[in-house]
Design a protein around this motif. Structure first.
Motif, short mmCIF file in Angstrom:
data_model
loop_
_atom_site.label_atom_id
_atom_site.label_comp_id
_atom_site.label_asym_id
_atom_site.label_seq_id
_atom_site.Cartn_x
_atom_site.Cartn_y
_atom_site.Cartn_z
N UNK A 3 -43.12 24.85 58.44
CA UNK A 3 -42.64 25.87 57.53
C UNK A 3 -43.24 25.61 56.16
N UNK A 4 -43.28 26.65 55.37
CA UNK A 4 -43.94 26.55 54.08
C UNK A 4 -43.04 26.02 52.98
N UNK A 5 -43.69 25.79 51.87
CA UNK A 5 -42.97 25.30 50.70
C UNK A 5 -41.91 26.27 50.18
N UNK A 6 -42.14 27.58 50.20
CA UNK A 6 -41.08 28.48 49.70
C UNK A 6 -39.77 28.37 50.49
N UNK A 7 -39.88 28.15 51.80
CA UNK A 7 -38.67 28.03 52.62
C UNK A 7 -37.90 26.77 52.22
N UNK A 8 -38.62 25.69 51.97
CA UNK A 8 -37.98 24.44 51.56
C UNK A 8 -37.32 24.59 50.19
N UNK A 9 -38.00 25.26 49.27
CA UNK A 9 -37.46 25.46 47.93
C UNK A 9 -36.19 26.32 47.98
N UNK A 10 -36.23 27.39 48.76
CA UNK A 10 -35.05 28.25 48.90
C UNK A 10 -33.90 27.47 49.56
N UNK A 11 -34.22 26.64 50.55
CA UNK A 11 -33.19 25.83 51.20
C UNK A 11 -32.58 24.83 50.22
N UNK A 12 -33.43 24.20 49.42
CA UNK A 12 -32.93 23.26 48.41
C UNK A 12 -32.03 23.96 47.39
N UNK A 13 -32.41 25.15 46.98
CA UNK A 13 -31.57 25.91 46.05
C UNK A 13 -30.23 26.27 46.69
N UNK A 14 -30.25 26.61 47.97
CA UNK A 14 -29.00 26.90 48.68
C UNK A 14 -28.10 25.69 48.78
N UNK A 15 -28.70 24.52 49.05
CA UNK A 15 -27.92 23.28 49.11
C UNK A 15 -27.34 22.97 47.73
N UNK A 16 -28.14 23.13 46.69
CA UNK A 16 -27.65 22.86 45.33
C UNK A 16 -26.51 23.79 44.95
N UNK A 17 -26.63 25.05 45.30
CA UNK A 17 -25.57 26.02 44.99
C UNK A 17 -24.30 25.71 45.77
N UNK A 18 -24.43 25.38 47.05
CA UNK A 18 -23.25 25.07 47.86
C UNK A 18 -22.58 23.77 47.41
N UNK A 19 -23.38 22.78 47.03
CA UNK A 19 -22.81 21.52 46.56
C UNK A 19 -22.09 21.72 45.23
N UNK A 20 -22.66 22.53 44.35
CA UNK A 20 -22.00 22.82 43.08
C UNK A 20 -20.69 23.57 43.31
#
Length: 86
Positions: free
Chosen positions: A1-18
């Protein structure tokens, strides 16, 4: 998978953790923790770790929030029982 998918996933994890940290109600915290587990499973899938993603999906999304909800329920029930005795 590409970098944009990883970045979006990381943002989702950050939002859910917050959100998990910001929520005060224990029942809602358990539900947000379940969303965080799902976001982590998506991130692990994007990072090509399907075995870790499946483990996270089972434990982090289902089992841990369920145990927390049962614990909160038992604590509230016990607190109600002690209130009647006084």
């Amino acid at each position: 998978m590409g970098d944009p998918v990883v970045v979006v996933s990381l943002l989702g994890v950050a939002a859910a953790a917050t959100a998990a940290v910001a929520v005060r109600d224990p029942v809602r915290q358990a539900l947000v923790l379940s969303v965080l587990g799902l976001a982590l499973a998506v991130l692990f899938t994007a990072l090509q770790a399907p075995d870790v993603a499946l483990s996270q999906l089972a434990v982090g999304t289902a089992v841990t929030p369920l145990l927390l909800l049962l614990t909160v329920r038992k604590v509230k029930r016990r607190a109600r029982g002690e209130g009647r005795r006084e």
